[in-house]
Enzyme design. Sequence first.
Site, PDB file in Angstrom:
ATOM      1  N   VAL A 187       1.060  -1.178   0.103  1.00 45.61           N
ATOM      2  CA  VAL A 187       0.056  -0.074  -0.097  1.00 45.61           C
ATOM      3  C   VAL A 187       0.979   1.467   0.030  1.00 45.61           C
ATOM      4  CG1 VAL A 187      -2.060  -1.143   0.930  1.00 45.61           C
ATOM      5  CG2 VAL A 187      -0.341  -0.215   2.554  1.00 45.61           C
ATOM      6  N   SER A 188       0.479   2.282  -0.483  1.00 46.56           N
ATOM      7  CA  SER A 188       1.327   3.333  -0.995  1.00 46.56           C
ATOM      8  C   SER A 188       1.420   4.453   0.233  1.00 46.56           C
ATOM      9  CB  SER A 188       0.701   4.146  -1.982  1.00 46.56           C
ATOM     10  OG  SER A 188      -0.566   4.766  -1.844  1.00 46.56           O
ATOM     11  N   THR A 189       0.442   4.426   1.386  1.00 42.28           N
ATOM     12  CA  THR A 189       0.603   5.282   2.343  1.00 42.28           C
ATOM     13  C   THR A 189       0.400   4.595   3.888  1.00 42.28           C
ATOM     14  OG1 THR A 189      -1.773   5.885   2.200  1.00 42.28           O
ATOM     15  CG2 THR A 189      -0.364   7.303   0.703  1.00 42.28           C
ATOM     16  N   GLN A 191      -3.178   4.147   4.388  1.00 41.85           N
ATOM     17  CA  GLN A 191      -3.718   3.014   3.880  1.00 41.85           C
ATOM     18  C   GLN A 191      -3.615   1.683   4.654  1.00 41.85           C
ATOM     19  OE1 GLN A 191      -2.640   3.214  -0.349  1.00 41.85           O
ATOM     20  NE2 GLN A 191      -4.561   3.911  -0.900  1.00 41.85           N
ATOM     21  N   GLU A 214       4.398   2.295   1.866  1.00 45.27           N
ATOM     22  CA  GLU A 214       5.423   3.188   1.109  1.00 45.27           C
ATOM     23  C   GLU A 214       4.807   4.393   0.365  1.00 45.27           C
ATOM     24  OE1 GLU A 214       8.132   1.135  -1.303  1.00 45.27           O
ATOM     25  OE2 GLU A 214       6.531  -0.080  -2.173  1.00 45.27           O
TER      26      GLU A 214
END
Length: 219
Positions: A12-14, A17, A50
């Site tokens: 997941v990007s954040t 999230q 990340e």
Amino acid sequence: MADGRFVAYYRVSTERQGKSGLGLDAQKKAVADYLNGGDWSLVGEFTDIESGKNNERPGLAQAIERAKLTGATLVIAKLDRLSRNAGFLMNLRDAGVEFVAVDLPNANRLTVGIMALVAEQEREAISARTKAALAAAKARGAKLGGFRAGARPDPAKGLAGIKSKADDFAARVLPVVREIQASGVASLNGLAGELTKRGIKTARGGSWTAASVKNLLAR
């Protein structure tokens, strides 16, 4: 219909999230749907949280390591969002483990290698320029580091190397042991049986015994 051992990798990007489960739940469902039916077992799940600026993927490294230890197939929930990241693709290509991407089921080491070809060519070009610069420096008489002729091997360094390898192996396996202990298995024989069941070999490639588990825990 899937068969065998599998290790799942999610991304997941954040951090938001990751904490909320947004995107992560969907990826877990995609993996579960892929594994639905058959004789399979999931021996590990790893997640990277990340941003686009972060190229480090400790979760992927752990997933690959677990797949190597257990002989499992790496299941990647979403490869399409990572297909432009050459570092990720090259790590996946060179990992030495079998993998399947749920969203790109036809992807394999060959296609992943092609995806990363441009970045790899650039890396090789940089390496070639570096070698040429070193050769030119050597031709000018510059002193480069290297092995000194006549130097004798240091036995202490040899022993240190053996210890370092043993410590490294222990560091790789201990997280699995902690997982097994957390599930309620406490005895040395029980731990040995679970490690063997998961397909993990000892450092010498043998089967686990109570004594070998005791030595591992003592490191």
